[in-house]
Motif scaffolding. Structure first.
Motif, mmCIF file in Angstrom:
data_model
loop_
_atom_site.group_PDB
_atom_site.id
_atom_site.type_symbol
_atom_site.label_atom_id
_atom_site.label_comp_id
_atom_site.label_asym_id
_atom_site.label_seq_id
_atom_site.Cartn_x
_atom_site.Cartn_y
_atom_site.Cartn_z
ATOM 1 N N VAL A 129 -10.260 37.443 16.797
ATOM 2 C CA VAL A 129 -9.335 36.321 16.981
ATOM 3 C C VAL A 129 -10.016 35.175 17.734
ATOM 4 N N SER A 130 -10.901 35.509 18.680
ATOM 5 C CA SER A 130 -11.587 34.457 19.435
ATOM 6 C C SER A 130 -12.532 33.663 18.520
ATOM 7 N N VAL A 131 -13.100 34.363 17.567
ATOM 8 C CA VAL A 131 -13.992 33.673 16.613
ATOM 9 C C VAL A 131 -13.171 32.878 15.608
ATOM 10 N N ASN A 132 -12.125 33.472 15.105
ATOM 11 C CA ASN A 132 -11.278 32.835 14.087
ATOM 12 C C ASN A 132 -9.817 33.052 14.438
ATOM 13 N N PRO A 133 -9.228 32.134 15.187
ATOM 14 C CA PRO A 133 -7.818 32.285 15.606
ATOM 15 C C PRO A 133 -6.851 32.414 14.436
ATOM 16 N N ASN A 134 -7.273 31.944 13.263
ATOM 17 C CA ASN A 134 -6.389 31.956 12.101
ATOM 18 C C ASN A 134 -6.484 33.269 11.297
ATOM 19 N N HIS A 135 -7.247 34.224 11.796
ATOM 20 C CA HIS A 135 -7.389 35.498 11.093
ATOM 21 C C HIS A 135 -6.088 36.290 11.291
#
Length: 447
Positions: free
Chosen positions: A436-442
């Motif tokens: 989530v920190s890398v891609n909040p939209n995951h």
């Protein structure tokens, strides 16, 4: 009267009929010839005719008779010897060879000699066509690599149209000979050398036919470099030398004509071969006619400066390939020019650096492509492992994938999912949070 043949003489000559004379014959009135004289005369004429016929017969039978000989070889260019004396190179036609037995030999570097005893028939032509067997040496890997290196130099010299010296160590003929020193039967080098010889021979024959003696001499001298034992080339050079000596009577006129051609070439920018009607050839023809000609000496210096200026201009514009070609031309025709040698050395260094940089770039590109292909394969294997339920293997593969792609939210998610399937919830939560920190939209990582 017994034992005598009597003929009546003129009317009233009764005593002659009774005399024992040896066959008197009347020729005309008052003239007689004896039978003995007639027999002797006839015998003389017959014997003379027989002797004359016998003389003619023996002359025709014993006089030397000649035939012809045509020798062809595969490959061509073999030295042809008749009774130990070289007569030329194949294909070769020999006329007026004495009838009878002769030893014919064909010899070519890299091939076994072919020797045959040939019977030459009078007034006919004997045709011979031999296929020479190559001598195939056992070449080491180092020799094969060296041959490949020389081949590249042949191709480079061909592109620059430097077929013959000068320079002595950078021309097609020199490189082909270096290959043949390693592998005397090398078909590639022999073909290249044959083409150079064919081009040179054609140019020589055209110049000779046009009575351009200085140009013909130049080409035949080049042929002599390739075929030093060819008698026909030596004879042609002797013939040309005689014609040049005869033409020196109008030397001043010829110098004037060549001077005009040189200036026209300067104006047209056609400075050196292979340009047609170039300035260099015109100036060299002037020097052949007058070695101390002041105009030729000054014009050659001007020609060199123009060539050097071309090279320097291309260096300024960053055209290293073009500059190398120009400075090679200068050294080809002015081998003692130290400035051009230093400039060529600098250009070669720049080109070597550029080639190394290009090679490194290609290598990096290939490595990146290979890495990309390897990563794609690793990703697909990790996905397959997860989907098949091999979660431990999936964890190992996704962790390996993260080493190359540390910011991959996909890898982080599947690691969390794999640990969750193995009931290691704390570890799974850590990987989901990182995802989530890398891609909040995951979206899946939020579940």
């Amino acid at each position: 009267m017994d034992g005598a043949l009597l003929l009546e003489g003129p009317e009233g000559d009764s005593e002659s009929s009774e005399a024992s004379l040896p066959l008197p014959l009347p020729l005309r009135k008052g003239t007689y010839i004896s039978l003995k004289t007639l027999v002797l005369a006839t015998a003389f004429l017959v014997s003379t005719s027989v002797l004359a016929f016998t003389g003619v017969f023996f002359y025709q039978y014993l006089k030397p008779k000649y035939g012809g000989l045509v020798v062809k070889t595969t490959p061509s260019g073999a030295a042809v010897y008749v009774d130990g004396k070289q007569r030329g190179s194949s294909p070769l036609t020999i006329g007026e060879i004495r009838a009878g037995g002769h030893q014919i030999k064909a010899a070519k570097e890299g091939y076994r000699e072919y020797v045959q005893q040939v019977e030459v028939i009078p007034y006919s032509t004997e045709n011979l066509h031999w296929t020479l067997d190559p001598i195939v040496p056992h070449l080491t890997n180092e020799q094969l690599a060296e041959i490949e290196a020389w081949k590249k130099k042949v191709e480079s010299a061909q592109k620059e149209n430097i077929l013959l010296p000068p320079p002595d160590d950078y021309n097609v003929l020199y490189f082909a000979d270096r290959i043949l020193q390693i592998d005397p039967a090398n078909a590639y080098a022999q073909e290249v050398k044959g083409k150079v010889a064919e081009i040179t021979r054609r140019s020589a024959e055209v110049a000779y036919a046009r009575e351009e003696w200085l140009e013909a001499e130049k080409h035949y001298k080049n042929l002599a470099l390739m075929f030093p034992n060819d008698i026909s080339i030596s004879e042609r050079l002797d013939d040309i030398a005689t014609k040049i000596d005869a033409s020196l009577k109008d030397r001043e006129k010829q110098i004037g004509e060549w001077t005009g051609k040189a200036e026209a070439a300067f104006n047209a920018g056609t400075l050196v071969p292979p340009d047609k009607d170039n300035a260099l050839d015109a100036l060299r023809n002037i020097e052949r006619l007058d070695k101390k000609n002041a105009y030729a000496r000054e014009a050659l210096s001007r020609l060199k400066e123009l060539l050097v200026s071309r090279g320097d201009t291309k260096i300024s514009s960053g055209d290293w390939q073009g500059a190398r070609g120009d400075f090679r031309l200068v050294i080809q025709y002015f081998p003692d020019d130290t400035y051009s040698k230093s400039r060529l050395s600098m250009v070669e260094s720049k080109l070597a650096e550029a080639a190394l940089a290009e090679q490194q770039r290609i290598q990096r590109t290939q490595e990146e492509q290979q890495s990309s292909q390897g990563m794609a394969a690793l990703r697909q294997s990790a996905l397959n492992s997860y989907r098949s339920g091999a979660h431990a293997k999936a964890i190992s593969e996704w962790q390996e994938y993260l080493k190359f792609e540390p910011g991959s939210d996909e890898a982080l998610f599947y690691l969390g999912a794999s640990y969750m399937e193995q009931k290691q919830l704390d570890t799974a939560i850590l990987y989901f949070e990182r995802c989530v920190s890398v891609n909040p939209n995951h979206a899946l990582a939020h579940l």
